[in-house]
Design a protein around this motif. Structure first.
Motif: not given
Length: 85
Positions: A60-63, A4-7, A52-54
């Motif tokens: 379906k990641d777990v943040l 999708l993109k980056k955190y 982490k950022p970036g």
């Protein structure tokens, strides 16, 4: 899974718990929220995040985030399925 993109850097940007949940829903990410007592920041603010950022975001990641709360004597963990544990 689809990239999708980056955190974003939720800590330095001062994200609130509501913004985190909206972000997770937007990107179909699961989340796990842990509350930690903190008196030096506003209640409901992100203190830590993982990934982490970036880092790249995948469906379906777990943040995992740590959210500030006013100092008390208990700690509560809430998961995206609404259970406590």
């Amino acid at each position: 899974p689809k990239l999708l993109k980056k955190y974003p850097d939720m800590v330095s940007e001062g994200w609130s718990i509501d913004r985190v949940i909206e972000f997770c829903e937007k990107y179909s990410i699961n989340y796990k929220i842990t509350y930690k007592e903190a008196s030096d920041v506003d209640e409901g603010t992100v203190l830590a995040q993982n990934p982490k950022p970036g880092a790249e975001i995948f469906e379906k990641d777990v943040l995992k985030v740590v959210i500030s709360q006013k100092p008390t004597t208990t700690t509560t963990t809430t998961t995206s399925d609404g259970s406590e544990g």
